[in-house]
Design a protein around this motif. Structure first.
Motif, PDB file in Angstrom:
ATOM      1  N   THR A 206       0.853  -1.185   0.000  1.00 13.43           N
ATOM      2  CA  THR A 206       0.000   0.000   0.000  1.00 13.43           C
ATOM      3  C   THR A 206       0.889   1.235   0.000  1.00 13.43           C
ATOM      4  N   LYS A 207       0.811   1.998  -1.075  1.00 11.36           N
ATOM      5  CA  LYS A 207       1.711   3.131  -1.276  1.00 11.36           C
ATOM      6  C   LYS A 207       1.655   4.146  -0.129  1.00 11.36           C
ATOM      7  N   SER A 208       0.448   4.448   0.342  1.00 13.97           N
ATOM      8  CA  SER A 208       0.309   5.488   1.354  1.00 13.97           C
ATOM      9  C   SER A 208       0.802   5.086   2.742  1.00 13.97           C
ATOM     10  N   THR A 209       1.003   3.795   2.976  1.00 17.28           N
ATOM     11  CA  THR A 209       1.426   3.360   4.314  1.00 17.28           C
ATOM     12  C   THR A 209       2.797   2.689   4.337  1.00 17.28           C
ATOM     13  N   LYS A 210       3.392   2.453   3.183  1.00 14.57           N
ATOM     14  CA  LYS A 210       4.607   1.639   3.169  1.00 14.57           C
ATOM     15  C   LYS A 210       5.807   2.285   3.852  1.00 14.57           C
ATOM     16  N   GLY A 211       5.851   3.597   3.927  1.00 14.57           N
ATOM     17  CA  GLY A 211       6.981   4.258   4.564  1.00 14.57           C
ATOM     18  C   GLY A 211       6.912   4.317   6.080  1.00 14.57           C
ATOM     19  N   PHE A 212       5.845   3.797   6.663  1.00 17.25           N
ATOM     20  CA  PHE A 212       5.639   3.940   8.105  1.00 17.25           C
ATOM     21  C   PHE A 212       5.413   2.602   8.794  1.00 17.25           C
ATOM     22  N   ARG A 213       5.915   1.536   8.181  1.00 14.38           N
ATOM     23  CA  ARG A 213       5.759   0.189   8.727  1.00 14.38           C
ATOM     24  C   ARG A 213       6.643   0.005   9.948  1.00 14.38           C
ATOM     25  N   PRO A 214       6.285  -0.884  10.860  1.00 13.79           N
ATOM     26  CA  PRO A 214       5.131  -1.781  10.890  1.00 13.79           C
ATOM     27  C   PRO A 214       3.878  -1.092  11.450  1.00 13.79           C
ATOM     28  N   TRP A 215       2.741  -1.712  11.151  1.00 15.60           N
ATOM     29  CA  TRP A 215       1.432  -1.224  11.586  1.00 15.60           C
ATOM     30  C   TRP A 215       0.793  -2.252  12.502  1.00 15.60           C
ATOM     31  N   LYS A 216      -0.034  -1.764  13.437  1.00 18.11           N
ATOM     32  CA  LYS A 216      -0.827  -2.682  14.263  1.00 18.11           C
ATOM     33  C   LYS A 216      -2.263  -2.189  14.287  1.00 18.11           C
ATOM     34  N   ILE A 217      -3.196  -3.126  14.354  1.00 13.46           N
ATOM     35  CA  ILE A 217      -4.623  -2.776  14.400  1.00 13.46           C
ATOM     36  C   ILE A 217      -4.941  -2.228  15.781  1.00 13.46           C
ATOM     37  N   ILE A 218      -5.590  -1.061  15.805  1.00  9.40           N
ATOM     38  CA  ILE A 218      -5.987  -0.468  17.078  1.00  9.40           C
ATOM     39  C   ILE A 218      -7.500  -0.425  17.242  1.00  9.40           C
ATOM     40  N   PHE A 219      -8.228  -0.623  16.129  1.00 11.11           N
ATOM     41  CA  PHE A 219      -9.686  -0.541  16.181  1.00 11.11           C
ATOM     42  C   PHE A 219     -10.260  -1.240  14.963  1.00 11.11           C
ATOM     43  N   SER A 220     -11.367  -1.950  15.144  1.00 10.72           N
ATOM     44  CA  SER A 220     -12.114  -2.488  14.002  1.00 10.72           C
ATOM     45  C   SER A 220     -13.600  -2.529  14.347  1.00 10.72           C
ATOM     46  N   GLU A 221     -14.400  -2.416  13.307  1.00 11.03           N
ATOM     47  CA  GLU A 221     -15.852  -2.375  13.454  1.00 11.03           C
ATOM     48  C   GLU A 221     -16.451  -3.143  12.283  1.00 11.03           C
ATOM     49  N   ILE A 222     -17.454  -3.951  12.533  1.00  7.23           N
ATOM     50  CA  ILE A 222     -18.091  -4.744  11.490  1.00  7.23           C
ATOM     51  C   ILE A 222     -19.264  -3.971  10.899  1.00  7.23           C
ATOM     52  N   CYS A 223     -19.352  -3.976   9.576  1.00  4.33           N
ATOM     53  CA  CYS A 223     -20.473  -3.369   8.857  1.00  4.33           C
ATOM     54  C   CYS A 223     -21.055  -4.420   7.916  1.00  4.33           C
ATOM     55  N   GLN A 224     -22.341  -4.360   7.694  1.00  2.02           N
ATOM     56  CA  GLN A 224     -22.997  -5.364   6.859  1.00  2.02           C
ATOM     57  C   GLN A 224     -22.873  -5.091   5.368  1.00  2.02           C
ATOM     58  N   THR A 225     -22.773  -3.820   4.977  1.00  3.89           N
ATOM     59  CA  THR A 225     -22.698  -3.485   3.560  1.00  3.89           C
ATOM     60  C   THR A 225     -21.493  -2.600   3.277  1.00  3.89           C
ATOM     61  N   ARG A 226     -21.100  -2.557   2.004  1.00  2.92           N
ATOM     62  CA  ARG A 226     -19.991  -1.714   1.584  1.00  2.92           C
ATOM     63  C   ARG A 226     -20.339  -0.236   1.777  1.00  2.92           C
ATOM     64  N   ILE A 227     -21.580   0.123   1.512  1.00  2.95           N
ATOM     65  CA  ILE A 227     -22.015   1.517   1.665  1.00  2.95           C
ATOM     66  C   ILE A 227     -21.902   1.954   3.125  1.00  2.95           C
ATOM     67  N   GLU A 228     -22.361   1.095   4.030  1.00  2.00           N
ATOM     68  CA  GLU A 228     -22.263   1.394   5.462  1.00  2.00           C
ATOM     69  C   GLU A 228     -20.791   1.511   5.883  1.00  2.00           C
ATOM     70  N   ALA A 229     -19.952   0.604   5.387  1.00  8.11           N
ATOM     71  CA  ALA A 229     -18.521   0.633   5.728  1.00  8.11           C
ATOM     72  C   ALA A 229     -17.873   1.921   5.230  1.00  8.11           C
ATOM     73  N   ARG A 230     -18.229   2.352   4.034  1.00  8.16           N
ATOM     74  CA  ARG A 230     -17.668   3.585   3.473  1.00  8.16           C
ATOM     75  C   ARG A 230     -18.077   4.798   4.305  1.00  8.16           C
ATOM     76  N   LYS A 231     -19.323   4.829   4.765  1.00  8.99           N
ATOM     77  CA  LYS A 231     -19.791   5.939   5.617  1.00  8.99           C
ATOM     78  C   LYS A 231     -19.021   5.974   6.931  1.00  8.99           C
ATOM     79  N   ARG A 232     -18.819   4.818   7.525  1.00 15.28           N
ATOM     80  CA  ARG A 232     -18.085   4.753   8.797  1.00 15.28           C
ATOM     81  C   ARG A 232     -16.617   5.123   8.599  1.00 15.28           C
ATOM     82  N   GLU A 233     -16.033   4.693   7.487  1.00 18.43           N
ATOM     83  CA  GLU A 233     -14.655   5.055   7.177  1.00 18.43           C
ATOM     84  C   GLU A 233     -14.528   6.574   7.057  1.00 18.43           C
ATOM     85  N   LYS A 234     -15.464   7.202   6.357  1.00 17.59           N
ATOM     86  CA  LYS A 234     -15.433   8.663   6.205  1.00 17.59           C
ATOM     87  C   LYS A 234     -15.538   9.353   7.568  1.00 17.59           C
ATOM     88  N   TYR A 235     -16.370   8.805   8.450  1.00 19.91           N
ATOM     89  CA  TYR A 235     -16.503   9.372   9.789  1.00 19.91           C
ATOM     90  C   TYR A 235     -15.172   9.299  10.540  1.00 19.91           C
TER      91      TYR A 235
END
Length: 79
Positions: A35-64
């Motif tokens: 991933t071009k935008s993150t490759k210079g700052f490796r390593p990464w760790k997950i700090i948060f995740s949330e489940i969404c049922q649809t792609r549209i819902e996931a995109r809205k939450r990502e924007k938030y």
């Protein structure tokens, strides 16, 4: 099913927000430099995740979580 996620760079503490259907695979892509935008700052760790049922819902939450108030909420969750 989709996952909205936030990852934190262990190098400088920056937070990246995205969404994916396969969270583990996506984290591996971030940490392997595919991933071009993150490759210079490796390593990464997950700090948060949330489940969404649809792609549209996931995109809205990502924007938030990419917004100012959403980023502040993520910073509060993670020391």
């Amino acid at each position: 099913m989709y996952f909205v996620y936030a990852i934190k760079s262990e190098v400088d503490g920056r937070i990246y927000v995205g969404f994916s259907q396969d969270l583990e695979k996506r984290l591996k892509e971030h940490n392997s430099g595919k991933t071009k935008s993150t490759k210079g700052f490796r390593p990464w760790k997950i700090i948060f995740s949330e489940i969404c049922q649809t792609r549209i819902e996931a995109r809205k939450r990502e924007k938030y979580y990419k917004s100012g108030i959403g980023k502040e909420r993520l910073k509060i969750l993670v020391p």
